[in-house]
Scaffold this active site. Structure first.
Site, mmCIF file in Angstrom:
data_model
loop_
_atom_site.group_PDB
_atom_site.id
_atom_site.type_symbol
_atom_site.label_atom_id
_atom_site.label_comp_id
_atom_site.label_asym_id
_atom_site.label_seq_id
_atom_site.Cartn_x
_atom_site.Cartn_y
_atom_site.Cartn_z
ATOM 1 N N CYS A 6 40.111 36.102 43.720
ATOM 2 C CA CYS A 6 40.498 36.687 42.431
ATOM 3 C C CYS A 6 39.325 37.115 41.554
ATOM 4 O O CYS A 6 39.166 38.297 41.246
ATOM 5 C CB CYS A 6 41.384 35.708 41.665
ATOM 6 S SG CYS A 6 42.979 35.391 42.456
ATOM 7 N N ASP A 40 48.528 40.794 41.752
ATOM 8 C CA ASP A 40 47.629 39.789 42.320
ATOM 9 C C ASP A 40 48.086 39.404 43.725
ATOM 10 O O ASP A 40 49.228 39.000 43.924
ATOM 11 C CB ASP A 40 47.638 38.551 41.410
ATOM 12 C CG ASP A 40 46.458 37.625 41.662
ATOM 13 O OD1 ASP A 40 46.016 37.530 42.822
ATOM 14 O OD2 ASP A 40 45.979 36.997 40.711
ATOM 15 N N GLN A 41 47.185 39.555 44.675
ATOM 16 C CA GLN A 41 47.408 39.046 46.035
ATOM 17 C C GLN A 41 48.491 39.843 46.778
ATOM 18 O O GLN A 41 49.279 39.279 47.525
ATOM 19 C CB GLN A 41 47.756 37.546 45.972
ATOM 20 C CG GLN A 41 47.426 36.782 47.249
ATOM 21 C CD GLN A 41 47.321 35.285 47.025
ATOM 22 O OE1 GLN A 41 46.454 34.820 46.296
ATOM 23 N NE2 GLN A 41 48.195 34.514 47.646
ATOM 24 N N HIS A 80 40.766 36.987 34.879
ATOM 25 C CA HIS A 80 39.968 35.861 35.378
ATOM 26 C C HIS A 80 38.489 36.015 35.043
ATOM 27 O O HIS A 80 37.624 35.835 35.902
ATOM 28 C CB HIS A 80 40.173 35.678 36.881
ATOM 29 C CG HIS A 80 39.911 34.274 37.342
ATOM 30 N ND1 HIS A 80 40.437 33.754 38.497
ATOM 31 C CD2 HIS A 80 39.176 33.268 36.794
ATOM 32 C CE1 HIS A 80 40.044 32.506 38.647
ATOM 33 N NE2 HIS A 80 39.272 32.188 37.622
ATOM 34 N N ASP A 104 44.149 43.042 43.464
ATOM 35 C CA ASP A 104 42.779 42.542 43.602
ATOM 36 C C ASP A 104 42.430 42.234 45.055
ATOM 37 O O ASP A 104 41.341 42.525 45.534
ATOM 38 C CB ASP A 104 42.539 41.324 42.704
ATOM 39 C CG ASP A 104 43.553 40.201 42.893
ATOM 40 O OD1 ASP A 104 44.523 40.377 43.648
ATOM 41 O OD2 ASP A 104 43.374 39.134 42.259
ATOM 42 N N HIS A 105 43.356 41.622 45.799
ATOM 43 C CA HIS A 105 43.169 41.284 47.215
ATOM 44 C C HIS A 105 44.545 41.054 47.798
ATOM 45 O O HIS A 105 45.562 41.199 47.107
ATOM 46 C CB HIS A 105 42.286 40.037 47.377
ATOM 47 C CG HIS A 105 42.770 38.875 46.574
ATOM 48 N ND1 HIS A 105 43.882 38.143 46.934
ATOM 49 C CD2 HIS A 105 42.329 38.340 45.402
ATOM 50 C CE1 HIS A 105 44.100 37.215 46.027
ATOM 51 N NE2 HIS A 105 43.181 37.313 45.081
#
Length: 512
Positions: A54, A14-15, A104, A296-297
């Protein structure tokens, strides 16, 4: 026994800023397991999220559809059960599908094609995080990002996120052991296990043993220093205001500690990845398993004075993508790609006809690209969540990136000449080539999006959810948060079981 189809292990984080993975992990990162994985992977240097937030990013990742199609615009938009995901496509093709960790999902469906979900999610499944375009500039204090993650960066041995990811890794490894016990079964199915961690997402807090790895790190200062609010582009101004920047005194030391903790958490994740690959190796499944590593990003990490995500600059929008396993030639690929491409790629690698998948995806299979045929489609991105007052879209094609919002001046960047995105060629074209390129992107944008209709759909979705959320908070509350079910009477040793058969069936490898 082999089924003729590869097993699939998807490791999602994540991130994770894609600029830190130019060709696998950057040299300065202490990530031996990810570096070893990179050496045997197809590595996609210019891979992008579909949306730098997210829930919309993950919904798009699973379906291969842009947010304007999934209608998951923000972190509180329902993911409709009728949208096919890679878990559905693989399950139709005979795969067992499971998820350990975060995805999520918002809404009552918390599976979306997964047969089994080993953990709950770390984030809420309801409509409580809905932004509101009717109130531009409003800051919803109880859930909007703020810079406390930056000013509070440092060391801890346990946090909410560590507790979650430790559980995600443990249960994923337990599931791999369980799957290995079925290797010799005639009726066994190929499997797809998605292991989705929440690190290195803020808060920027790391365990001491990983923090200490970066004592002398030379990359703790951003390449582009903080840009004053009045010199930022309009969307970056909105992000800064939404993050309550004016109420935090962010020092150089805060920035260094935040980046250090972030790098340390990449090393934390590397250890988790190593455990998963070690389990595959010891259970003799590695050679038959495709491994896909992705995020995801990204995270701006203080570049330009920005943190977290929510924009289309490289730090926020560019994400790692590596694929290793049977039939995948290792190598570096520079042509822009998208997380939207993952679903058709998985289908292709699993032997599923792309004619069955193509109507349900905006991406393309990357298998031809791995085999030497370049991807030619432009990469599309969208954003319609907090810190925006109207939807933003972006297009990445060749060396160019174009960004559009009806409220703001357009942006055009030449990423070869200007990798730090400091010169907006839409405002200051260098000559006729830049002007022609801008015109071409405008035409492309008009062909792909009806921005007025997009804006209207987002506003309608937000307004509906505010009505429903306020209603559901009154009276009895039935949560949508996933509750993993375990049958205690079917675990370990019970009197209704044949204990000799039990012990033999739980052992793997057998007879050694």
């Amino acid at each position: 026994m082999t089924t003729g189809k590869p097993n699939i292990l998807i490791i999602m984080v994540d991130q994770l800023n894609g600029k830190l993975f130019p060709d696998g992990p950057a040299d300065f990162l202490h990530a031996p397991n990810l570096k070893a994985l990179a050496k045997r992977s197809a590595r996609f240097h210019n891979n992008y999220t579909s949306s730098p937030l997210c829930a919309p990013a993950r919904a798009s990742f699973m379906a291969g559809q842009l947010p304007s199609r999934t209608r998951v615009y923000d972190n509180a938009a329902e993911y409709q059960s009728s949208i096919p995901t890679y878990a559905h496509h693989l399950r139709r093709a005979g795969y067992y599908t499971a998820l350990s960790g975060k995805m999520h999902f918002v809404g009552p469906d918390q599976l979306h094609g997964f047969e089994e979900r080993l953990t709950t999610d770390i984030y809420p499944a309801d409509f409580g995080w809905t932004p509101d375009y009717r109130k531009p500039g409003e800051r919803i204090d109880w859930w909007y990002h703020n810079l406390g993650s930056v000013t509070g960066a440092g060391v801890a041995e346990i946090t909410n996120q560590m507790e979650y990811d430790d559980e995600v890794a443990f249960l994923a490894n337990q599931k791999l052991y369980q799957l290995s016990r079925e290797n010799d079964d005639e009726s066994r199915r190929p499997w797809c296990l998605t292991v989705s961690f929440t690190h290195p997402h803020d808060p920027y807090v790391a365990r001491r043993k990983f923090w200490d790895l970066y004592e002398d790190c030379e990359h703790l200062t951003p390449e582009v220093g903080a840009i004053p609010l009045d010199e930022q582009d309009p969307h970056s101004q909105r992000i800064m205001l939404s993050c309550d920047y004016q109420n935090f005194d962010v020092t150089e030391e805060n920035v260094r500690r935040s980046r250090r903790a972030y790098f340390a958490n990449i090393s934390y994740l590397d250890e988790k990845v190593g455990e998963l690959i070690d389990t595959l190796t010891r259970t003799r499944m590695l050679d038959d398993t495709l491994i896909l590593f992705c995020s995801d990003h990204g995270d701006m990490l203080g570049e330009r004075g920005l943190w977290f995500k929510m924009n289309f600059f490289e730090g926020s929008a560019r994400v790692p993508l590596m694929i290793a396993g049977p039939g995948i030639a290792p190598g570096l690929h520079l042509t822009p790609t998208s997380n939207l491409d993952v679903t058709p790629t998985l289908a292709d690698l699993a032997g599923i006809s792309l004619e069955e998948v193509r109507p349900w995806t905006d991406g393309v299979s990357l298998v031809p690209m791995v085999n030497g045929v370049e991807r030619t489609e432009p990469v599309l991105m969208e954003y319609a969540a907090e810190a925006s007052y109207a939807p933003l879209v972006a297009i990445r094609e060749g060396k160019w990136k174009y960004v559009y919002c009806a409220l703001d001046p357009e942006q055009l960047f030449d990423l070869e000449a200007d990798p730090l995105e400091l010169t907006n060629l839409a405002e200051n074209p260098r000559g006729p080539v830049d002007q022609a390129t801008l015109t071409a992107f405008r035409d492309m944008r008009a062909a792909h999006w009806d921005m007025e209709a997009f804006d209207a759909a987002v506003r309608e979705s937000q307004a509906r959810r505010w009505v429903v959320y306020e209603a559901l908070r009154n009276g009895a509350y039935y949560p949508w948060d996933h509750q993993p079910l375990q049958k205690a009477s079917e675990r370990y040793m019970r009197n209704h079981m044949n204990l000799d058969t039990l012990e033999e069936s739980k052992r793997y490898p057998r007879g050694e």
